[in-house]
Scaffold this active site. Sequence first.
Site, PDB file in Angstrom:
ATOM      1  N   ARG A   1       0.831  -1.213   0.000  1.00 19.31           N
ATOM      2  CA  ARG A   1       0.000   0.000   0.000  1.00 19.31           C
ATOM      3  C   ARG A   1       0.863   1.259   0.000  1.00 19.31           C
ATOM      4  O   ARG A   1       0.496   2.269  -0.614  1.00 19.31           O
ATOM      5  CB  ARG A   1      -0.933  -0.025   1.214  1.00 19.31           C
ATOM      6  CG  ARG A   1      -2.068  -1.054   1.034  1.00 19.31           C
ATOM      7  CD  ARG A   1      -2.640  -1.468   2.375  1.00 19.31           C
ATOM      8  NE  ARG A   1      -3.854  -2.269   2.262  1.00 19.31           N
ATOM      9  CZ  ARG A   1      -3.883  -3.576   1.990  1.00 19.31           C
ATOM     10  NH1 ARG A   1      -2.753  -4.241   1.777  1.00 19.31           N
ATOM     11  NH2 ARG A   1      -5.034  -4.221   1.929  1.00 19.31           N
TER      12      ARG A   1
ATOM     13  N   ARG B   1      -7.050 -17.755  -9.084  1.00 19.14           N
ATOM     14  CA  ARG B   1      -7.769 -17.156  -7.953  1.00 19.14           C
ATOM     15  C   ARG B   1      -8.905 -16.236  -8.422  1.00 19.14           C
ATOM     16  O   ARG B   1      -8.819 -15.622  -9.474  1.00 19.14           O
ATOM     17  CB  ARG B   1      -6.768 -16.404  -7.060  1.00 19.14           C
ATOM     18  CG  ARG B   1      -5.774 -17.379  -6.443  1.00 19.14           C
ATOM     19  CD  ARG B   1      -4.709 -16.702  -5.626  1.00 19.14           C
ATOM     20  NE  ARG B   1      -5.258 -16.006  -4.482  1.00 19.14           N
ATOM     21  CZ  ARG B   1      -4.525 -15.240  -3.677  1.00 19.14           C
ATOM     22  NH1 ARG B   1      -3.224 -15.082  -3.904  1.00 19.14           N
ATOM     23  NH2 ARG B   1      -5.080 -14.653  -2.650  1.00 19.14           N
TER      24      ARG B   1
ATOM     25  N   SER C   1     -13.128  -8.988   2.610  1.00 20.56           N
ATOM     26  CA  SER C   1     -11.809  -9.075   1.990  1.00 20.56           C
ATOM     27  C   SER C   1     -11.210  -7.680   1.878  1.00 20.56           C
ATOM     28  O   SER C   1     -11.793  -6.791   1.263  1.00 20.56           O
ATOM     29  CB  SER C   1     -11.950  -9.688   0.583  1.00 20.56           C
ATOM     30  OG  SER C   1     -10.853  -9.301  -0.223  1.00 20.56           O
TER      31      SER C   1
ATOM     32  N   GLN D   1      -8.721  -6.944   0.178  1.00 14.34           N
ATOM     33  CA  GLN D   1      -8.314  -6.692  -1.206  1.00 14.34           C
ATOM     34  C   GLN D   1      -9.486  -6.134  -2.012  1.00 14.34           C
ATOM     35  O   GLN D   1      -9.313  -5.220  -2.821  1.00 14.34           O
ATOM     36  CB  GLN D   1      -7.748  -7.966  -1.836  1.00 14.34           C
ATOM     37  CG  GLN D   1      -6.426  -8.361  -1.176  1.00 14.34           C
ATOM     38  CD  GLN D   1      -5.832  -9.633  -1.737  1.00 14.34           C
ATOM     39  OE1 GLN D   1      -6.402 -10.253  -2.624  1.00 14.34           O
ATOM     40  NE2 GLN D   1      -4.691 -10.034  -1.201  1.00 14.34           N
TER      41      GLN D   1
ATOM     42  N   ASP E   1      -4.734 -15.327   7.445  1.00 18.28           N
ATOM     43  CA  ASP E   1      -3.434 -15.812   6.956  1.00 18.28           C
ATOM     44  C   ASP E   1      -2.719 -16.676   8.000  1.00 18.28           C
ATOM     45  O   ASP E   1      -1.724 -17.327   7.679  1.00 18.28           O
ATOM     46  CB  ASP E   1      -2.537 -14.627   6.558  1.00 18.28           C
ATOM     47  CG  ASP E   1      -3.055 -13.934   5.297  1.00 18.28           C
ATOM     48  OD1 ASP E   1      -3.828 -14.565   4.544  1.00 18.28           O
ATOM     49  OD2 ASP E   1      -2.691 -12.772   5.072  1.00 18.28           O
TER      50      ASP E   1
ATOM     51  N   LYS F   1      -6.661 -18.896  -1.500  1.00 22.39           N
ATOM     52  CA  LYS F   1      -5.378 -18.225  -1.259  1.00 22.39           C
ATOM     53  C   LYS F   1      -4.324 -18.746  -2.243  1.00 22.39           C
ATOM     54  O   LYS F   1      -4.667 -19.333  -3.260  1.00 22.39           O
ATOM     55  CB  LYS F   1      -4.964 -18.427   0.197  1.00 22.39           C
ATOM     56  CG  LYS F   1      -5.956 -17.829   1.190  1.00 22.39           C
ATOM     57  CD  LYS F   1      -6.059 -16.328   1.023  1.00 22.39           C
ATOM     58  CE  LYS F   1      -7.086 -15.719   1.940  1.00 22.39           C
ATOM     59  NZ  LYS F   1      -7.283 -14.283   1.694  1.00 22.39           N
TER      60      LYS F   1
ATOM     61  N   ARG G   1      -5.785 -23.656   0.909  1.00 16.50           N
ATOM     62  CA  ARG G   1      -5.116 -23.878   2.203  1.00 16.50           C
ATOM     63  C   ARG G   1      -5.873 -24.831   3.128  1.00 16.50           C
ATOM     64  O   ARG G   1      -5.290 -25.299   4.104  1.00 16.50           O
ATOM     65  CB  ARG G   1      -4.848 -22.535   2.902  1.00 16.50           C
ATOM     66  CG  ARG G   1      -3.712 -21.776   2.247  1.00 16.50           C
ATOM     67  CD  ARG G   1      -3.346 -20.498   2.979  1.00 16.50           C
ATOM     68  NE  ARG G   1      -2.214 -19.859   2.308  1.00 16.50           N
ATOM     69  CZ  ARG G   1      -1.901 -18.577   2.423  1.00 16.50           C
ATOM     70  NH1 ARG G   1      -2.636 -17.785   3.180  1.00 16.50           N
ATOM     71  NH2 ARG G   1      -0.853 -18.093   1.794  1.00 16.50           N
TER      72      ARG G   1
ATOM     73  N   ARG H   1       3.057 -19.677   3.130  1.00 16.06           N
ATOM     74  CA  ARG H   1       2.575 -19.903   4.499  1.00 16.06           C
ATOM     75  C   ARG H   1       2.435 -21.395   4.816  1.00 16.06           C
ATOM     76  O   ARG H   1       2.554 -21.796   5.967  1.00 16.06           O
ATOM     77  CB  ARG H   1       1.265 -19.160   4.741  1.00 16.06           C
ATOM     78  CG  ARG H   1       1.433 -17.650   4.560  1.00 16.06           C
ATOM     79  CD  ARG H   1       0.414 -16.822   5.293  1.00 16.06           C
ATOM     80  NE  ARG H   1       0.377 -15.481   4.741  1.00 16.06           N
ATOM     81  CZ  ARG H   1       1.260 -14.509   5.002  1.00 16.06           C
ATOM     82  NH1 ARG H   1       2.246 -14.733   5.836  1.00 16.06           N
ATOM     83  NH2 ARG H   1       1.151 -13.320   4.447  1.00 16.06           N
TER      84      ARG H   1
HETATM   85  C1  S3P Z   1      -4.426  -8.979   2.078  1.00 14.01           C
HETATM   86  C2  S3P Z   1      -5.719  -9.363   2.347  1.00 14.01           C
HETATM   87  C3  S3P Z   1      -6.100 -10.760   2.599  1.00 14.01           C
HETATM   88  C4  S3P Z   1      -4.892 -11.613   2.956  1.00 14.01           C
HETATM   89  C5  S3P Z   1      -3.727 -11.383   2.031  1.00 14.01           C
HETATM   90  C6  S3P Z   1      -3.304  -9.916   2.071  1.00 14.01           C
HETATM   91  C7  S3P Z   1      -4.170  -7.547   1.801  1.00 14.01           C
HETATM   92  O1  S3P Z   1      -6.686 -11.292   1.431  1.00 14.01           O
HETATM   93  O2  S3P Z   1      -5.236 -12.976   2.950  1.00 14.01           O
HETATM   94  O3  S3P Z   1      -2.626 -12.180   2.403  1.00 14.01           O
HETATM   95  O4  S3P Z   1      -2.988  -7.130   1.755  1.00 14.01           O
HETATM   96  O5  S3P Z   1      -5.139  -6.809   1.630  1.00 14.01           O
HETATM   97  P1  S3P Z   1      -8.258 -11.131   1.095  1.00 14.01           P
HETATM   98  O6  S3P Z   1      -8.557  -9.698   0.919  1.00 14.01           O
HETATM   99  O7  S3P Z   1      -8.455 -11.918  -0.183  1.00 14.01           O
HETATM  100  O8  S3P Z   1      -8.989 -11.743   2.253  1.00 14.01           O
END
Ligand code: S3P
Length: 428
Positions: free
Chosen positions: A26, A121, A166, A168, A314, A341, A345, A387
């Site tokens: 970020r 994914r 999420s 992301q 995670d 992931k 996992r 991981r």
């Molecule tokens: C992350 C959000 C998570 C996490 C990933 C990093 C991020 O994923 O599992 O390792 O940096 O925003 P999701 O948003 O798919 O849950």
Amino acid sequence: MNAAILPTKSLGGQVRIPSDKSISHRAVMLGAVAAGDTKIENFLFGEDCLSTIKVLRALGVQVTVAEQTVLVRSGGMDKLAEPENILDAGNSGTTMRLMAGLLSGCNFFSVLTGDDSLRRRPMGRIITPLTAMGAHVSARAGNSLAPLAIRGGGLRAMEYRTPVASAQVKSAVLLAGLFASGMTTVIEPACSRDHTERMLKYFGARVEVDGPRVSIWGKPNLTGKTITVPGDISSAMFFIAAGITAPEAELELLNVGVNPTRTGALDVLRNMGANITLHNQREISGEPVADLKVRGSRLSGTEIGGEIIPKLIDELPVLAVVAALAEGRTVVRDAAELRHKESDRITAVVRLLTGLGADITERPDGFIIQGGRQLQGTSCESYGDHRIAMAAAVAGLSAQGTTTVKGAECVDISYPGFFDTLNSITKK
Ligand code: S3P
């Protein structure tokens, strides 16, 4: 590369935890849309964050690296340039999904792809809201899988209720919201990590948070900043797990980010009986940080599910290893997201622990572990998932005989030097 792990009774020493992966991504992305210079200290030079740097350079952003510091020089959010070639996010979901948010705001054409794992994914979860905001995004498999072809620009602000918790997805929409006039809102079913919101505010954006509802006002004047990235609690967790499951251990973990949207695993482990204490609590660039002390502990099983899941998503592979070494039953539910992931996992953890002789049953949304069996060293697949490789190494410390982690080089995604650090705390 294979890594051989030998059983170890005693662990001790200090570990300076490597920098946070989510925050490093970020920092460089927001530096790329903020006018002027952004200086990022203690950046994580793992492969995922290097993918983000590569993508931003291809968009004309000046990114220079000197020792642990990254300097980002940008003309501002309307100065990103159309890339001449496809953009490669490598193994990194964060790079692909967050960059898709930024690229949706840019008035040009771009294509984002990734490695075999990333191309499997789900991307529909970001394509749906970005398209609703006015971006033209198309993808393979009925608009669900990368490569993504994006023609951005002309975005409209909107309110979006995402079906999945999420960070992301939330971040992709918030970053796209930077380019739309007015207020863009994302509502999650449960709160995910909030690094994007914190950092957007730090760079000067107007962001309002009301529980799982986050709003951003578009077209802000973001200006370059200096950021220091704290250590990654997800990386620290492998040493926390190693410490609490060792018969004798006293570890000090320095510089660990303890943002409450990331500390679910600490709560769960304490509930299981883990001896973990926080010291020297402080704030660095808008993120809470502490040093941790960890000691060998008597652990019992627990139940993990519901709203805590995004706060420890995670950490579930290594929590499963801890559960296998604890007395009694542990149930993990509501964690179907784990199947999306870097590997599936749930299946990977079930195969890993079954191979090591643990009692674990797969469920569609998690697993059930009957803990307390002596683990037996064996050869473990990493499935190319950092991981899973590190969780296997932690299990190997408590197993009889040698545990071999296959494809162990994948730890470089988030924790270059992991095996050296593990060796350094092992008392022979
Ligand atoms: C992350 C959000 C998570 C996490 C990933 C990093 C991020 O994923 O599992 O390792 O940096 O925003 P999701 O948003 O798919 O849950």
